[in-house]
Structures are given as structure tokens and as C-alpha cells.
Design a protein around this motif. Structure first.
Motif, mmCIF file in Angstrom:
data_model
loop_
_atom_site.group_PDB
_atom_site.id
_atom_site.type_symbol
_atom_site.label_atom_id
_atom_site.label_comp_id
_atom_site.label_asym_id
_atom_site.label_seq_id
_atom_site.Cartn_x
_atom_site.Cartn_y
_atom_site.Cartn_z
ATOM 1 N N THR A 1 -6.948 13.068 -32.651
ATOM 2 C CA THR A 1 -7.291 11.878 -31.869
ATOM 3 C C THR A 1 -8.740 11.909 -31.415
ATOM 4 O O THR A 1 -9.476 10.916 -31.518
ATOM 5 C CB THR A 1 -6.369 11.769 -30.637
ATOM 6 O OG1 THR A 1 -5.008 11.707 -31.058
ATOM 7 C CG2 THR A 1 -6.698 10.518 -29.820
ATOM 8 N N LEU A 2 -9.192 13.068 -30.914
ATOM 9 C CA LEU A 2 -10.530 13.165 -30.340
ATOM 10 C C LEU A 2 -11.636 13.176 -31.383
ATOM 11 O O LEU A 2 -12.801 12.945 -31.050
ATOM 12 C CB LEU A 2 -10.619 14.425 -29.467
ATOM 13 C CG LEU A 2 -9.664 14.484 -28.273
ATOM 14 C CD1 LEU A 2 -9.932 15.734 -27.442
ATOM 15 C CD2 LEU A 2 -9.774 13.240 -27.396
ATOM 16 N N SER B 1 -7.568 22.653 -29.410
ATOM 17 C CA SER B 1 -8.140 21.384 -29.837
ATOM 18 C C SER B 1 -9.578 21.562 -30.310
ATOM 19 O O SER B 1 -9.975 21.006 -31.345
ATOM 20 C CB SER B 1 -8.094 20.376 -28.678
ATOM 21 O OG SER B 1 -8.665 19.148 -29.061
ATOM 22 N N TYR B 2 -10.351 22.343 -29.569
ATOM 23 C CA TYR B 2 -11.752 22.581 -29.937
ATOM 24 C C TYR B 2 -11.861 23.289 -31.288
ATOM 25 O O TYR B 2 -12.631 22.885 -32.157
ATOM 26 C CB TYR B 2 -12.447 23.402 -28.854
ATOM 27 C CG TYR B 2 -13.851 23.818 -29.229
ATOM 28 C CD1 TYR B 2 -14.899 22.903 -29.157
ATOM 29 C CD2 TYR B 2 -14.110 25.120 -29.675
ATOM 30 C CE1 TYR B 2 -16.194 23.276 -29.518
ATOM 31 C CE2 TYR B 2 -15.401 25.490 -30.034
ATOM 32 C CZ TYR B 2 -16.435 24.563 -29.961
ATOM 33 O OH TYR B 2 -17.690 24.932 -30.329
ATOM 34 N N LEU B 3 -11.067 24.339 -31.462
ATOM 35 C CA LEU B 3 -11.104 25.088 -32.717
ATOM 36 C C LEU B 3 -10.628 24.240 -33.892
ATOM 37 O O LEU B 3 -11.208 24.286 -34.987
ATOM 38 C CB LEU B 3 -10.233 26.345 -32.600
ATOM 39 C CG LEU B 3 -10.734 27.431 -31.639
ATOM 40 C CD1 LEU B 3 -9.715 28.557 -31.535
ATOM 41 C CD2 LEU B 3 -12.096 27.972 -32.093
ATOM 42 N N ALA B 4 -9.573 23.447 -33.651
ATOM 43 C CA ALA B 4 -9.036 22.612 -34.726
ATOM 44 C C ALA B 4 -10.017 21.516 -35.134
ATOM 45 O O ALA B 4 -10.060 21.114 -36.297
ATOM 46 C CB ALA B 4 -7.710 21.988 -34.288
ATOM 47 N N ALA B 5 -10.802 21.024 -34.168
ATOM 48 C CA ALA B 5 -11.734 19.923 -34.453
ATOM 49 C C ALA B 5 -13.081 20.397 -34.978
ATOM 50 O O ALA B 5 -13.845 19.596 -35.520
ATOM 51 C CB ALA B 5 -11.948 19.091 -33.194
ATOM 52 N N THR B 6 -13.361 21.695 -34.841
ATOM 53 C CA THR B 6 -14.670 22.203 -35.262
ATOM 54 C C THR B 6 -14.545 23.292 -36.333
ATOM 55 O O THR B 6 -14.767 23.041 -37.510
ATOM 56 C CB THR B 6 -15.448 22.742 -34.046
ATOM 57 O OG1 THR B 6 -14.649 23.730 -33.371
ATOM 58 C CG2 THR B 6 -15.791 21.629 -33.075
ATOM 59 N N PHE C 1 -4.851 11.046 -19.895
ATOM 60 C CA PHE C 1 -6.116 11.386 -20.539
ATOM 61 C C PHE C 1 -6.292 10.647 -21.869
ATOM 62 O O PHE C 1 -7.330 10.024 -22.116
ATOM 63 C CB PHE C 1 -6.179 12.900 -20.757
ATOM 64 C CG PHE C 1 -7.333 13.353 -21.595
ATOM 65 C CD1 PHE C 1 -8.644 13.019 -21.261
ATOM 66 C CD2 PHE C 1 -7.124 14.120 -22.736
ATOM 67 C CE1 PHE C 1 -9.718 13.437 -22.038
ATOM 68 C CE2 PHE C 1 -8.182 14.543 -23.516
ATOM 69 C CZ PHE C 1 -9.485 14.203 -23.164
ATOM 70 N N ILE C 2 -5.266 10.687 -22.713
ATOM 71 C CA ILE C 2 -5.349 10.022 -24.019
ATOM 72 C C ILE C 2 -5.512 8.510 -23.852
ATOM 73 O O ILE C 2 -6.281 7.865 -24.560
ATOM 74 C CB ILE C 2 -4.104 10.347 -24.869
ATOM 75 C CG1 ILE C 2 -4.100 11.838 -25.237
ATOM 76 C CG2 ILE C 2 -4.065 9.505 -26.147
ATOM 77 C CD1 ILE C 2 -2.823 12.315 -25.879
ATOM 78 N N ALA C 3 -4.774 7.936 -22.878
ATOM 79 C CA ALA C 3 -4.889 6.495 -22.627
ATOM 80 C C ALA C 3 -6.297 6.142 -22.151
ATOM 81 O O ALA C 3 -6.878 5.128 -22.571
ATOM 82 C CB ALA C 3 -3.854 6.056 -21.588
ATOM 83 N N LEU C 4 -6.868 6.987 -21.295
ATOM 84 C CA LEU C 4 -8.216 6.727 -20.790
ATOM 85 C C LEU C 4 -9.270 6.911 -21.887
ATOM 86 O O LEU C 4 -10.287 6.205 -21.898
ATOM 87 C CB LEU C 4 -8.511 7.653 -19.605
ATOM 88 C CG LEU C 4 -7.808 7.256 -18.302
ATOM 89 C CD1 LEU C 4 -7.816 8.402 -17.300
ATOM 90 C CD2 LEU C 4 -8.467 6.017 -17.698
ATOM 91 N N VAL C 5 -9.036 7.841 -22.810
ATOM 92 C CA VAL C 5 -9.944 7.983 -23.953
ATOM 93 C C VAL C 5 -9.977 6.681 -24.749
ATOM 94 O O VAL C 5 -11.053 6.200 -25.160
ATOM 95 C CB VAL C 5 -9.497 9.154 -24.867
ATOM 96 C CG1 VAL C 5 -10.231 9.093 -26.208
ATOM 97 C CG2 VAL C 5 -9.775 10.488 -24.193
ATOM 98 N N ARG C 6 -8.813 6.087 -24.954
ATOM 99 C CA ARG C 6 -8.746 4.832 -25.701
ATOM 100 C C ARG C 6 -9.421 3.679 -24.929
ATOM 101 O O ARG C 6 -10.058 2.820 -25.535
ATOM 102 C CB ARG C 6 -7.287 4.482 -25.971
ATOM 103 C CG ARG C 6 -6.640 5.402 -26.998
ATOM 104 C CD ARG C 6 -5.166 5.133 -27.127
ATOM 105 N NE ARG C 6 -4.552 5.977 -28.145
ATOM 106 C CZ ARG C 6 -3.255 6.209 -28.258
ATOM 107 N NH1 ARG C 6 -2.413 5.662 -27.394
ATOM 108 N NH2 ARG C 6 -2.795 6.992 -29.215
#
Length: 229
Positions: free
Chosen positions: A101-102, A36-41, A218-223
Motif C-alpha cells: 500500500t505504502l 514494511s520498510y524491508l519489504a518496500a526497500t 493510519f491506512i485511511a488517513l494515508v488515502r
């Protein structure tokens, strides 16, 4: 003497099985986190381009992951190597979809959501491990609730576009997956007894279930925390 040692041996074997399940669980989270980190950065442009060109886009990736979960559930006992490989692929795909998402939330929101998810997951897991009451009803109700959330979420995404509905579903998601976390942890003992000992494929598949419980919370809490981002 053998009869005395049997309960000790059984408890030791079960504890080792729990450890194996949670080792897989932690590995899955780690793989997704790095991906996720690599894909987002580092690969942000490539990630967005890949998702946009993937059949059905973001929804298509979720469909592929759902199919993968169904395949792993069927092969877990018979083909441990395939199950482990599938779990790794699933974790990578989840990291990719999670990065999309993030990207829309700030780091503070993500950190708060992760901490809240970790605390909720740990509490529910301890309940599942130590409670004596059978949680089968919780599991059945939880599965029905998940399908209900999926149905309403799709309707809201395509027709209603209601932020209030999305917020309510996020709160409901946390509650449902907290219940499923407790149930899935209780089921670890059942899987161990059913297979008369350790089974690496089953351990990986149970870890996948726990992984899904945590990620959905986690995803629900992010929202929830990121409503104003």
C-alpha cells in the motif's frame, strides 16, 4: 488494614495490565514498521513477486489475516503462547501488506498520516480510559460500521471504482475506528476484572484489537492525505 490496601493493589494490578497491553501494542507496531520498510526497500522485488503469486494475491493476504484474528480471539485465554506467536505473525503479515500500500505514496504523505493517526488514537484512548459512561453502544455500532465499510469497499473495488466513494469510506473509517479505540481501551478494565487479574494471552489479544484500530485509521488517513500522490 487489608481492606484499605485492596483498592490500591487492584489499581496497581490494572495499571500493570494496561502497561502490558500497550507493550504488546508497541511491539506489534515496531515489528510491522521494520517488516514494511524491508519489504518496500531491500526486498521490494521479492515482496511484489510473493504477493502476485499468493492465492488471490493481495486479497488473499487480507483473508489470511482475518482468519488469524478469529483464531486468536478463540485461543487468547486458553493458550497465551499461541496468541503471542500469532500476534507476531500477524504483525509481520501486516507489515508485508502495508508495504504494498505504502509503495504508491510519498514519504511526506505517510509521515503526515502517521502523525494524524497517532494523535487521533491517543485522544480516543484517553477518552476510553477516563470516561465513566459505558461505551458498549459505541462498540456495537462500530462493529456494524466496520462490516458495512468492508461490504461497500468490496463493491466499490469490483464494480463501481469510484474515487469519491473511496474518499468517503476513508473518512468514515477514521471516525469508526476512533470510536472503537475508545471502546477497546475501556474494555481493558473489563478484561482485567473478568479474568480476576492479568492474563498474558488476553493482553496480547487486546493489544491486537488496539493495533487494528490504529492501523485502519493510519491506512485511511494515508488515502485521505495521498489523494493527489
Amino acid at each position: 488494614m487489608n481492606n484499605i490496601n485492596q483498592p490500591i493493589t487492584a489499581a496497581s494490578g490494572l495499571n500493570h495490565f494496561y502497561s502490558k497491553v500497550y507493550l504488546f501494542f508497541a511491539a506489534g507496531l515496531g515489528i510491522s514498521g521494520v517488516a514494511s520498510y524491508l519489504a518496500a526497500t531491500v526486498f521490494r522485488f521479492e515482496t511484489i513477486n510473493f504477493v502476485n503469486n499468493f492465492p488471490l494475491g493481495f486479497l488473499g493476504l487480507w483473508i489470511v489475516q482475518l482468519i488469524l484474528v478469529l483464531v486468536l480471539s478463540a485461543k487468547a485465554k486458553k493458550n497465551p503462547s499461541l496468541t503471542i506467536a500469532g500476534y507476531i505473525v500477524f504483525s509481520l503479515l501486516m507489515g508485508l501488506t502495508l508495504s504494498i500500500t505504502l509503495m504508491t505514496y510519498n514519504v511526506g504523505t505517510i509521515a503526515q498520516a502517521f502523525a494524524a493517526a497517532a494523535v487521533t488514537f491517543a485522544g480516543a484512548a484517553l477518552v476510553g480510559i477516563f470516561i465513566k459512561k459505558d461505551l458498549s453502544v459505541v462498540g456495537r455500532v462500530g462493529i456494524i460500521g466496520v462490516w458495512g465499510i468492508i461490504g461497500v469497499s468490496l463493491m466499490n473495488a469490483f464494480f463501481f471504482h469510484s474515487s469519491g466513494t473511496d474518499f468517503f469510506l476513508s473518512i468514515l473509517t477514521v471516525g469508526i475506528f476512533a470510536g472503537l479505540t475508545a471502546y477497546d481501551n475501556q474494555m481493558i478494565r473489563h478484561y482485567y476484572q473478568q479474568n480476576q487479574g492479568e492474563n498474558t494471552g488476553i493482553a496480547a489479544f487486546v493489544a491486537l484489537q488496539l493495533y487494528l484500530d490504529f492501523m485502519n485509521m493510519f491506512i485511511a488517513l494515508v488515502r485521505i492525505f495521498g489523494r493527489n500522490d
